[in-house]
Motif scaffolding. Structure first.
Motif: not given
Length: 297
Positions: A174-183
């Motif tokens: 639903r929300h996608g993957y964070p690629r970096t901690p800032a995401d």
């Protein structure tokens, strides 16, 4: 105040008739025994042994003191022997403290095996996520997760816990993957209101430890509840790997941001800083350390 060593030097010299014999029996130098007696006489302000070129002669005051000290030193020696025997005894009440969830998974099984190996031991668990006070609560050993800081207690680091970021596959669809901690700023996160992370999660970014602010509509003061919420897709969570390892292995949770994982959290055994470590404490810590060796935690 005169020391036990000075009293021992005096009594042994009187009973063996020479400084040399006393030094040999006490495994000390002749000079050390002579200085000990001289210091004792100086402190008491009285001559205890009269020295001549041929022999040593105990003064009347010295004879009286010798009789009193001999009995006292015997009591002290007996007390030492009893303490050594007690330190080596694997039995009696053994009080162990640990955090509730970690204890259930690792400490309790180890303690059960320990009690089966040593039937004379009676285990008393004090399980609490707050840090227990060893002396006030008469604890024999506590298993603590996290940095100990300055302490007068004895301690031994027995393992370390990997901290991971996880989310349910349904959430990620639903929300996608964070690629970096800032995401993480664009993702709802499940916040633990206990423990060191809170709403600022630690990450290693370019070799530096940084804390990334996170937010979300769901907060928990219990680790199991927080993990359950993440499993149900409420948001992204942070947890020690051991708490969610089975769900990760089963595909119910996915590991995220593995390139940015923070340093692992130490786990230590701590116990009162007595003169010696009781055998049962030492053996229990060894058993727990052995159990945790090789665990994927």
């Amino acid at each position: 105040m005169a020391s036990i060593e000075q009293y021992e030097a005096f009594v042994e010299t009187v009973e063996r008739g020479s400084l040399t014999a006393a030094a040999h029996h006490l495994n000390r130098s002749l000079q050390a025994v002579s200085r000990a007696i001289a210091s004792l006489e100086e402190e008491l302000g009285v001559e205890l042994i009269r020295r001549t070129t041929r022999r040593l002669q105990t003064t009347p005051t010295g004879m009286v003191l010798r009789e009193r000290l001999r009995a006292a030193l015997k009591d002290i020696d007996d007390a030492r022997s009893e303490a050594r025997r007690e330190a080596q005894r694997i039995g009696g009440l053994f009080r162990i403290s640990a955090s509730i969830h970690f204890a259930s998974r690792f400490v309790v099984p180890t303690a059960v095996a320990f009690a089966q190996r040593f039937p004379e031991v009676e285990i008393d668990f004090v399980l609490d996520d707050a840090l227990s006070h060893l002396i006030e609560e008469r604890l024999d050993v506590a298993i603590r997760v996290g940095d100990l800081g300055a302490s007068s207690l004895r301690s031994r680091r027995i393992t370390q816990l990997r901290r991971v970021i996880v989310a349910a596959p349904a959430y990620l669809m639903r929300h996608g993957y964070p690629r970096t901690p800032a995401d993480l700023s664009t993702h709802p996160c499940v916040i633990r209101t206990i423990g060191p992370e809170g709403d600022a999660w630690p990450f290693l970014v370019d070799g530096r430890l940084v804390r990334i602010p996170v937010k979300g509509p769901l907060k928990c003061n219990d680790a199991a509840a927080a993990n359950a919420a993440v499993l149900l897709g409420a948001g992204i969570g942070i947890a020690p790997l051991w708490q969610v390892r089975q769900e990760v292995d089963d595909g119910q949770l996915e590991l995220l941001l593995t390139d940015y994982e923070p340093p692992p959290t130490p786990v230590s055994a701590v116990w009162p800083a007595n003169v010696g470590t009781p055998a049962r404490t030492r053996l229990f810590i060894e058993m727990l350390a052995h159990r945790l060796t090789g665990e994927r935690i």
